[in-house]
Structure formats: C-alpha cells, structure tokens
Design a protein around this motif. Structure first.
Motif, PDB file in Angstrom:
ATOM      1  N   SER A   1       0.732  -1.303  -0.113  1.00 30.43           N
ATOM      2  CA  SER A   1      -0.040   0.001  -0.010  1.00 30.43           C
ATOM      3  C   SER A   1       0.834   1.384   0.111  1.00 30.43           C
ATOM      4  O   SER A   1       0.537   2.184  -0.743  1.00 30.43           O
ATOM      5  CB  SER A   1      -0.839  -0.021   1.206  1.00 30.43           C
ATOM      6  OG  SER A   1      -1.708   1.140   1.393  1.00 30.43           O
TER       7      SER A   1
ATOM      8  N   LYS B   1       2.518   1.462  -3.285  1.00 28.89           N
ATOM      9  CA  LYS B   1       1.501   2.121  -4.344  1.00 28.89           C
ATOM     10  C   LYS B   1       1.432   3.483  -4.259  1.00 28.89           C
ATOM     11  O   LYS B   1       1.317   4.313  -5.032  1.00 28.89           O
ATOM     12  CB  LYS B   1       0.363   1.191  -4.149  1.00 28.89           C
ATOM     13  CG  LYS B   1      -0.654   1.745  -5.078  1.00 28.89           C
ATOM     14  CD  LYS B   1      -2.057   0.898  -5.029  1.00 28.89           C
ATOM     15  CE  LYS B   1      -3.078   1.025  -6.080  1.00 28.89           C
ATOM     16  NZ  LYS B   1      -4.260   0.239  -6.064  1.00 28.89           N
ATOM     17  N   GLU B   2       1.206   3.942  -2.831  1.00 27.19           N
ATOM     18  CA  GLU B   2       0.746   5.444  -2.446  1.00 27.19           C
ATOM     19  C   GLU B   2       2.373   6.069  -2.943  1.00 27.19           C
ATOM     20  O   GLU B   2       2.181   7.335  -3.520  1.00 27.19           O
ATOM     21  CB  GLU B   2       0.820   5.742  -0.914  1.00 27.19           C
ATOM     22  CG  GLU B   2      -0.771   5.175  -0.610  1.00 27.19           C
ATOM     23  CD  GLU B   2      -0.938   5.266   0.827  1.00 27.19           C
ATOM     24  OE1 GLU B   2      -0.232   6.039   1.552  1.00 27.19           O
ATOM     25  OE2 GLU B   2      -1.870   4.978   1.264  1.00 27.19           O
TER      26      GLU B   2
ATOM     27  N   ASP C   1       4.584   5.099  -5.197  1.00 27.70           N
ATOM     28  CA  ASP C   1       4.610   5.432  -6.744  1.00 27.70           C
ATOM     29  C   ASP C   1       3.501   6.313  -7.209  1.00 27.70           C
ATOM     30  O   ASP C   1       3.787   7.188  -8.167  1.00 27.70           O
ATOM     31  CB  ASP C   1       4.284   4.117  -7.270  1.00 27.70           C
ATOM     32  CG  ASP C   1       5.502   2.999  -7.045  1.00 27.70           C
ATOM     33  OD1 ASP C   1       6.424   3.339  -6.872  1.00 27.70           O
ATOM     34  OD2 ASP C   1       4.906   1.784  -7.065  1.00 27.70           O
ATOM     35  N   HIS C   2       2.254   6.432  -6.490  1.00 30.64           N
ATOM     36  CA  HIS C   2       1.379   7.492  -6.989  1.00 30.64           C
ATOM     37  C   HIS C   2       1.808   8.957  -6.591  1.00 30.64           C
ATOM     38  O   HIS C   2       1.791   9.779  -7.366  1.00 30.64           O
ATOM     39  CB  HIS C   2       0.015   7.102  -6.469  1.00 30.64           C
ATOM     40  CG  HIS C   2      -1.016   8.218  -6.622  1.00 30.64           C
ATOM     41  ND1 HIS C   2      -1.732   8.105  -7.824  1.00 30.64           N
ATOM     42  CD2 HIS C   2      -1.627   9.218  -5.801  1.00 30.64           C
ATOM     43  CE1 HIS C   2      -2.661   9.175  -7.799  1.00 30.64           C
ATOM     44  NE2 HIS C   2      -2.452   9.612  -6.779  1.00 30.64           N
ATOM     45  N   LEU C   3       2.408   9.004  -5.443  1.00 37.89           N
ATOM     46  CA  LEU C   3       2.862  10.449  -5.041  1.00 37.89           C
ATOM     47  C   LEU C   3       3.936  10.843  -6.030  1.00 37.89           C
ATOM     48  O   LEU C   3       4.217  11.936  -6.520  1.00 37.89           O
ATOM     49  CB  LEU C   3       3.572  10.485  -3.793  1.00 37.89           C
ATOM     50  CG  LEU C   3       2.104  10.429  -2.661  1.00 37.89           C
ATOM     51  CD1 LEU C   3       2.798  10.255  -1.186  1.00 37.89           C
ATOM     52  CD2 LEU C   3       1.423  11.641  -2.540  1.00 37.89           C
TER      53      LEU C   3
ATOM     54  N   ASN D   1       4.570   9.712  -9.123  1.00 33.49           N
ATOM     55  CA  ASN D   1       3.696  10.271 -10.455  1.00 33.49           C
ATOM     56  C   ASN D   1       3.142  11.552 -10.463  1.00 33.49           C
ATOM     57  O   ASN D   1       3.554  12.324 -11.118  1.00 33.49           O
ATOM     58  CB  ASN D   1       2.718   9.191 -10.797  1.00 33.49           C
ATOM     59  CG  ASN D   1       3.297   7.777 -11.112  1.00 33.49           C
ATOM     60  OD1 ASN D   1       4.669   7.476 -11.397  1.00 33.49           O
ATOM     61  ND2 ASN D   1       2.562   6.804 -10.948  1.00 33.49           N
ATOM     62  N   GLU D   2       2.578  11.773  -9.039  1.00 30.87           N
ATOM     63  CA  GLU D   2       1.977  12.959  -9.132  1.00 30.87           C
ATOM     64  C   GLU D   2       3.229  14.433  -8.807  1.00 30.87           C
ATOM     65  O   GLU D   2       3.134  15.384  -9.596  1.00 30.87           O
ATOM     66  CB  GLU D   2       1.208  13.251  -7.778  1.00 30.87           C
ATOM     67  CG  GLU D   2      -0.091  12.377  -7.790  1.00 30.87           C
ATOM     68  CD  GLU D   2      -0.882  12.876  -6.534  1.00 30.87           C
ATOM     69  OE1 GLU D   2      -0.396  13.159  -5.662  1.00 30.87           O
ATOM     70  OE2 GLU D   2      -2.242  12.626  -6.704  1.00 30.87           O
TER      71      GLU D   2
END
Length: 640
Positions: free
Chosen positions: A206, A209-210, A212-214, A216-217
C-alpha cells in the motif's frame, strides 16, 4: 548380638541400594529422558524459529510472497523429513494445489482443483484441523489426494496470503499421527509468521503504491512547474521586450528611429532574420514596407509593395481578415507568394495584423531562414506587440504631423514678427512726419485756424498718438517674442517707481485721480533692465488711471519678500470680473464692459507679462468686482 546388628545393617543397606536403583530405573531415568527430549525439542524449535526469522523480510511485490512461503516449507520439511508438505490456494470456490514438498521415486499425478469441505472449515475457523486416520474420518472426499501422497494422518493449517490474495493453507501429512504434537508448534509458528509477513507486506504494498502514486504526482507537478517556469521565463522576456518597446517610444529617440528600434527588439525576442511593417497606403491601395525594417536593405525594401486586391498574398489576407498567419516553409507553401519569400530568403513566416481600435493600418511580417522555427506562443506574443506597435506608429505619425505643423507655425510666426517689425518701422516714419506737420499747423505758425479746423486737427493729432502707441507696442512685442537682449544691471525700484509716478501725475489730474506711492524703506536692489521694467510700471499705472474712473485713487507699494521685491499698483475702481481675470494678460484682450468706453490696444499687460517673465519674475492680478484691482509683480533680488 553384635553380629546380628551387623547382619541387619548389611541387609538394610542392600535393601536401600536396591530400592534406589529400582526407583531410578522406574521413575527418574524416564523423567530424565523426557527432560532431555524436551530440551532437544525446545532447542530444535528455537533454532528453527531463529533461522527462519533471520531470513524473514517484507516482499516488495506480491509474487515475491511465494518465495518466502517456499522457504518456510523447505525449513519445515527439513525439520520433519518423513512428512509431506502441501500448499493449497482457493480460487473461484475451489481448492487447487500450488506447491508441495516430498521425495518421490516417480512423480505422482496431481489432482486438479476440487471442492473440499474440510479445507473450507479449516480456512473459516482459522484453526488447525487434525486427521488421525483419513480413511475412518468424515472427509473421505480427500482419500484420493492422501493416497497419491501416501498420507495416513494430516494436519490442516490455514494462513492469510499477502496482497489480499486468495485463502491458503498448509497440509502436513504423516504416516502416523505420533509426530503431530511436535509438528503443531512449527505449523502454528509458520502460519503466524506468514500471516504477519502478509500484513506487513500489505502495508508495504500500500505504501509503495502510494509512494509510486505520489512520485507520479510529484513528477507531473515538477513537469508542470518546468513548463510553467519556461512560460514564466518566456513571459518575462516578453514583458522585458514590451518595456523596451515602450521605453523606445517614450524616450528621447527620434520618431523614425523609434520604429526601427522596436522592430529590432522583436527580431531579437523571436530570433528572427527579417522583421518588417507593411503599412496600408490609401492613395495607392497597396501594402508598402515602411522604413526602419530589420534585415532588409533599403534597395530591397522599395521592391516590396503589393495591392490589397491580390488575395493570393498571405499579407493581404491577414490585412483583410485580421487573422494571424504562420507557416513552417513559406517558399513551398501554396498559401504564400513564394516570390517575396525567396526575395527575403526566408522559410518560417509569421504575419499579424496591426490595428488601432477598429481601424487596421497594416501587417507585420516576421521571417526566419530556418524551417519550422516559430511557435504558436511566439505568434501570440507577436500579436501583443502588434497592438502596441499600432499605437506607436500612430504616435510616430502624429509626431511627424506635429513636427511639420510646428515648423510651419514657427516659420509663420517668424514671418509675422518680421512683417510686424517691417510694417511698424515703415509706419513709424510717415507717422512721425504727420505728427510733426500737425503740431506745426496746430501751433499757428502757418496761419490762423478757425474752430472747426482746430477740432479736426486735434482729432488727427490724438489718432496719430494712438497709432504711434500701437506701433510702439507691436514693435515691443516683436522684440520680446524674438531674441531681445536685456541689459541687466542693479536697479533701485524705489527710484524707478517714483519717476514713473511723477510722469503720470498730469494724466491722473486730467481725470481727477489721486496717485501716490508707499514704498518701504530699504528695499533691496534687483537685477533688471531699467527701460523694460520702467515700461511695466508705467503700463500698470496707465491702466489704473484709465479704468479706475473719475475721482478714484491709485497707490503704488513695494515690499521686501526676502528672495524677491514685490511692486503692486492698486486702485479702488470697479474691479475685474473673476471670469476675465485669467485673460487680462493675453494679447489684444480688453474687458467687455470697458472695451467701447476706454481707448486702448490690449497689449500693455501682455507686454508687461513677457518682460517680467524674461526677468525670472512673476506677475498677477487680485480683484473683486466693486472693490478695485491690484496688479503685482515680483522680481528676484540682485545677487553677486
């Protein structure tokens, strides 16, 4: 007796020794063997847990969880080599075998997925399920599975997989259930470890994933910031260019040079090779290249002129439609007249309209020798510059028109001054002659005059005086408007005022007007031209006498103001209306109420104002209707 005691002691000792060994062999030795076995079991279990925990880690990917599961099974099988280790996973309501550990001489045929209620029960309860004899139990459905792996007894131990995967369990199989008691702690430990790792892994997955998401953001934000930074830099360059444009226009540069400087700024801003303004010539109906173009020789500039009726030209279409135009290769674009693109040796081309409010005045062409060089942002910037350039061109045009008008007015003013000077001089000579002969006739030297002749000649003499005064005033104005040289010297205004008052006494008595002076003592001297300042004082006294009326009084005062000396001529006449006070110093202006009653030319105050200002002083009027008027002027004190 003694022997009996000895015999009894020997028998007792032998009995005690026998009892000791009896108890040792029957109770102590089994307890010692059990204790040693427990110690060994605890040591083996401790070693197993230590070794497995040393290799435990949180996997970074869900598929890595299977590697950890295999590692635990290998260690468990090593601890119980005669057992079978099978791992099952539930998917789509059925259980399937995903891994197993057992040595076979011949690889067995594996059973496909199947519904086993025993597995479902164990997974639902989360507890270890025991089968001491699979043939006599309630779960004969698994008999085929156990026969394939030669399992007589089994333990089912469920555990939770990582990443929210399907349910799993470990089947521990043995020939006899005697090893179950030793295996259960191992199984519980393995299941708890795999479950704990699963929970940690879920959090890791998790967080990853967060993360990687951050990332990307953040990457997207950084990219946007880079784009925004690039745009800000571009906008800053554009603002700087606009500032330079405005500076060139509002600065001291000449009009034609201003346009050239602006086009030069545009060329540097967009890295262009050619920048030119094509202005609309209404007389010819053509777009003509204006002077000051960048990158175009004067001889080539004269070759470019195109009628606005030629719709094949991109410049004409932009001029008529007011829509910007851009092309990556003007020499091979059917929408462009390639003749002019080749003439200027350009490929990339931008054209924007130059319009002022609702009126379009031309277009701006910007070219580069490189292909596909200009961007939409540069075209937008060029549109902004074109709007500014329209104002600039209009300003330049107005400047040119004003310059020509100013030159024409200066020339006319010069001609006027020359005409006035010439006419005044030419009139002064015959007027002097007329004045002389009229005076001789009036004196009676050439014979007696009757009353009517005397009246006529008196009128002629007065008219000559008025005309002479007018010509003198015109000559004074002509000199003051030109480069008259003032002869500055130290002047005592007290003496100058007293002399002027004395010379005006006769005129004042003719109108029954009392005239006086109240000058302060010790007034400082000023730097002035005696002749011109004396004329100012006399003009103010003459106006006061003429306009004050019969029986009025006129007073001249002087005051030391520190840096200046102030002289005031005050009367108690009818005064001047507020609306006329601002115009009394204008040439030829005369009050509406007295214009037909009091003779004059309207030049005296205009001459006085010009004289005072040429001395670095100031003149003004203070008046209230019905309470008289007060004319004052101030001159700087003389300084070495």
């Amino acid at each position: 007796m003694f022997n009996e005691l000895i015999a009894a002691g020997v028998i007792g000792t032998a009995g005690a020794f026998g009892a000791y060994w009896f108890l040792k062999f029957k109770y102590v030795l089994p307890m010692e063997r059990g204790l040693n076995l427990s110690r060994k079991t605890l040591s083996d279990f401790t070693l197993f847990t230590r070794e497995t925990m040393e290799r435990a880690y949180a996997p970074e990917q869900p598929e890595h969880y299977g590697d950890i599961t295999n590692y635990y099974l290998i260690k468990l099988h090593k601890a119980f080599p005669d057992s079978s280790m099978l791992v099952f996973e539930k998917g789509l309501g059925q259980w399937r075998l995903v891994n197993y550990l057992k040595h076979f001489k011949v690889e067995p045929k594996l059973i496909a997925s199947y519904k086993w209620s025993a597995f479902d029960r164990s997974a639902a309860d989360g507890e270890i399920l025991r089968f001491d004899d699979v043939k006599t139990g309630d779960y004969r459905e698994m008999e085929e599975l156990f026969s394939v792996f030669d399992i007589k007894s089994a333990l089912l131990c469920p555990f939770r997989p990582a990443g929210g995967g399907e349910e799993r369990l470990i089947l521990f199989g043995a020939a006899v259930p005697a090893s179950f008691e030793a295996a259960q702690p191992y199984l519980r430990f393995v299941a708890s470890q795999l479950t704990a790792i699963s929970r940690v892994s879920d959090k890791v997955f998790s967080l990853k994933k967060e993360t990687d998401h951050l990332k990307n953001e953040v990457s997207a934000v950084v990219k946007e910031l880079d784009v925004a930074g690039t745009r800000l830099i571009q906008r800053a360059r554009e603002r700087k260019a606009l500032y330079e444009v405005v500076t060139k226009v509002t600065g001291p540069a000449d009009a034609q040079g201003g346009c050239a400087a602006i086009l030069n700024i545009v060329a540097k801003m967009v890295e262009a090779d050619v920048v030119a303004c094509l202005l609309f010539d209404e007389a010819k109906g053509e777009l003509v290249v204006s002077p000051g173009s960048y990158g175009i020789a004067e001889s080539e500039r004269m070759l470019y002129s195109i009628p606005v009726s030629n719709h094949s030209s991109a410049s004409v279409r932009t001029f008529l439609s007011r829509k910007p135009f851009i092309t990556a290769d003007a020499q091979n674009d059917p929408d462009v007249l390639t003749h002019y693109a080749k003439l200027w040796e350009i490929h990339s081309l931008m054209i924007v309209p130059i319009s002022l409010h609702e009126r379009i005045i031309g277009v701006m062409r910007v070219g580069s020798r490189r292909k596909d060089f200009f961007t939409a942002d540069q075209l937008e910037f060029l549109t902004i510059i074109a709007d500014e350039l329209a104002i600039i061109i209009e300003m330049v045009t107005l400047y040119d028109n004003l310059s020509r008008t100013a030159q024409e007015l200066a020339q006319l003013n010069k001609l006027k001054d020359e005409f006035l000077s010439t006419v005044s001089h030419e009139l002064k000579t015959p007027l002097t002659t007329i004045k002389g002969f009229v005076s001789v006739i009036l004196s009676g030297e050439v014979g007696p005059l009757n009353e009517q002749q005397l009246n006529f000649l008196t009128v002629v003499d007065q008219s000559v005086n008025r005309l002479t005064h007018l010509i003198s005033n015109l000559l004074d104005l002509s000199r003051l408007n030109g480069k008259v040289e003032m002869e500055f010297e130290k002047v005592d205004l007290v003496e100058l005022v007293r002399g002027s008052v004395s010379s005006m006494l006769i005129k004042a008595r003719e109108k029954n007007i009392s005239i006086s002076s109240s000058l302060g003592t010790g007034l400082p001297v000023v730097q002035a031209d005696t002749r011109w300042i004396g004329q100012v004082i006399e003009n103010l006294l003459i106006n006061a006498i003429k306009y004050a009326g019969e029986g009025a009084s006129v007073n001249v005062s002087g005051t030391d103001k520190g840096e200046a000396v102030m002289i005031c001529v005050e009367d108690n006449g009818p005064g001047i209306p507020p609306g006329e006070q601002k115009m009394v110093f204008e040439k030829f202006y005369r009050g509406k109420a007295s214009a037909n009653q009091v003779p004059g030319t309207g030049l005296g105050l205009a001459i006085s104002k010009s004289v005072v200002e040429k001395h670095g002083g100031k003149i003004w009027v203070e008046s209230k209707p019905g309470k008289g008027s007060r004319f004052c002027f101030a001159l700087p004190v003389f300084k070495k």
